[in-house]
Write a protein that holds these residues in place. Sequence first.
Motif, PDB file in Angstrom:
ATOM      1  N   PHE A 264       0.863  -1.185   0.000  1.00 43.20           N
ATOM      2  CA  PHE A 264       0.000   0.000   0.000  1.00 43.20           C
ATOM      3  C   PHE A 264       0.894   1.228   0.000  1.00 43.20           C
ATOM      4  CE2 PHE A 264      -2.898   3.221   1.497  1.00 43.20           C
ATOM      5  CZ  PHE A 264      -4.128   2.844   0.957  1.00 43.20           C
ATOM      6  N   LEU A 265       0.689   2.089  -0.983  1.00 43.07           N
ATOM      7  CA  LEU A 265       1.502   3.296  -1.146  1.00 43.07           C
ATOM      8  C   LEU A 265       0.621   4.525  -0.930  1.00 43.07           C
ATOM      9  CD1 LEU A 265       4.077   4.823  -1.986  1.00 43.07           C
ATOM     10  CD2 LEU A 265       3.383   4.495  -4.377  1.00 43.07           C
ATOM     11  N   SER A 266       0.781   5.162   0.229  1.00 43.30           N
ATOM     12  CA  SER A 266      -0.001   6.355   0.563  1.00 43.30           C
ATOM     13  C   SER A 266       0.865   7.594   0.368  1.00 43.30           C
ATOM     14  CB  SER A 266      -0.485   6.286   2.010  1.00 43.30           C
ATOM     15  OG  SER A 266      -1.113   7.499   2.390  1.00 43.30           O
ATOM     16  N   THR A 267       0.380   8.529  -0.444  1.00 44.15           N
ATOM     17  CA  THR A 267       1.166   9.717  -0.790  1.00 44.15           C
ATOM     18  C   THR A 267       0.471  11.006  -0.356  1.00 44.15           C
ATOM     19  OG1 THR A 267       0.149   9.594  -2.991  1.00 44.15           O
ATOM     20  CG2 THR A 267       2.348   8.641  -2.734  1.00 44.15           C
ATOM     21  N   SER A 268      -0.338  10.934   0.681  1.00 44.09           N
ATOM     22  CA  SER A 268      -1.160  12.073   1.098  1.00 44.09           C
ATOM     23  C   SER A 268      -0.321  13.284   1.474  1.00 44.09           C
ATOM     24  CB  SER A 268      -2.042  11.691   2.284  1.00 44.09           C
ATOM     25  OG  SER A 268      -3.017  10.740   1.908  1.00 44.09           O
ATOM     26  N   VAL A 269      -0.863  14.441   1.132  1.00 40.76           N
ATOM     27  CA  VAL A 269      -0.259  15.718   1.504  1.00 40.76           C
ATOM     28  C   VAL A 269      -0.747  16.140   2.879  1.00 40.76           C
ATOM     29  CG1 VAL A 269      -0.105  18.164   0.871  1.00 40.76           C
ATOM     30  CG2 VAL A 269      -0.067  16.402  -0.908  1.00 40.76           C
ATOM     31  N   ALA A 270      -2.027  15.874   3.142  1.00 42.95           N
ATOM     32  CA  ALA A 270      -2.641  16.171   4.438  1.00 42.95           C
ATOM     33  C   ALA A 270      -3.558  15.013   4.795  1.00 42.95           C
ATOM     34  CB  ALA A 270      -3.428  17.484   4.364  1.00 42.95           C
ATOM     35  N   GLU A 271      -3.586  14.661   6.072  1.00 41.21           N
ATOM     36  CA  GLU A 271      -4.397  13.508   6.477  1.00 41.21           C
ATOM     37  C   GLU A 271      -4.761  13.645   7.950  1.00 41.21           C
ATOM     38  OE1 GLU A 271      -6.525  11.196   5.056  1.00 41.21           O
ATOM     39  OE2 GLU A 271      -4.799  10.634   3.815  1.00 41.21           O
ATOM     40  N   GLY A 272      -6.068  13.675   8.229  1.00 42.83           N
ATOM     41  CA  GLY A 272      -6.491  13.733   9.617  1.00 42.83           C
ATOM     42  C   GLY A 272      -6.015  12.517  10.382  1.00 42.83           C
TER      43      GLY A 272
END
Length: 365
Positions: A264-272
């Motif tokens: 799983f590749l998560s590239t989020s800029v902002a994440e609660g």
Amino acid sequence: MLHLSTARTWRGGEQQIAYLFDELSRQPQITQLIVCARNSAMHRYCAQNNLPHVALVKGFSFNLLFACQLKQICSKYHIQLMHLHDPHAHQFAVLSADVFGNRVPCVLSRRVDFAVKNNRYSRYKYNHPVIKKIICVSEAVRQVMLPAITNQQRLVRVYSGIDLTKLENAAAKGILRNQYAINSNEPIIGNTGALTEQKGYFAFLDTARLLTNAGINAKFVIIGKGHLEKKLKMYAEAQQLQDRVIFAGFRTDVTDLLPEFNLFLSTSVAEGLGNSVAEAMACGIPVAATASGGTTELVIHEQTGLLSPVGNSGHLAQNVLRLLQNPALAQQLALNARQHIQQFSKAETARQTLQVYRHVLGSAN
């Protein structure tokens, strides 16, 4: 009690309402009502599942008729507490209090990790007397909220929850490999979530290009829809990734698809918090992610996954390579992650949320 949900679409916040309603329905002393926007995804969900609800015409966020009807509903159903699940719900509750005298105490959920706008009205809303508690879905969110809140005791951290039982028992069914003719020797590197700026999918595609150029014969699967879809597809084509990247669109069978991911590749800029990351961890999928917001409370670097700076596709590609080339490391991180994720169950979220409700009602009495 009343849950107020005004979003028109179905995203992570709406899933959290569904989980919370289901868990609290097991408490015999609690009667719940959902008030939602007419013809919204939540309206359809309530109708399909026979949940007690009232659907109102939303219009816009300063709709005084909606605020007036909210006051009438609170009076009719003898509502003792409102849980506000999105920013417009917050707006309507404040209007209902200020214009129509609705004094029902409120709990507000805050799911995003960006600061409250630095203007007088925003600060007024978040410090309004009817807002008794603000539930932050991660410590990162709570820290971001601190400067804007006069009485910081209002802020409480309650992690969002996932359906651990369903995810831990999920098994690969070959749906993706069959539908998109993915060979068994091609690892699937995926992400799930709305195609918005917050999710950082351009960095996902840049990482895919670097890995492809490095000789990694993988398929990169993106599950979700959003307003950036056309731009992302054009960008993938410009990077000559059209044969490597699969845009699977919005799916209702994500739980069946996740176990097919090799990584799983998560590239989020902002994440609660990052419920998609949490769900991948519960499925036993190794995770490489950006250190955005609450993601760092899920992915502990070198313990439950690997972290990279936000937007750094080169660093992300290196971490993906480490996991692909070192299966023992990937397996150990995934095992650690499954243990760590136990505290993020929907049952635990509901239990802690109920404690907040009881505290507010106890203070009100």
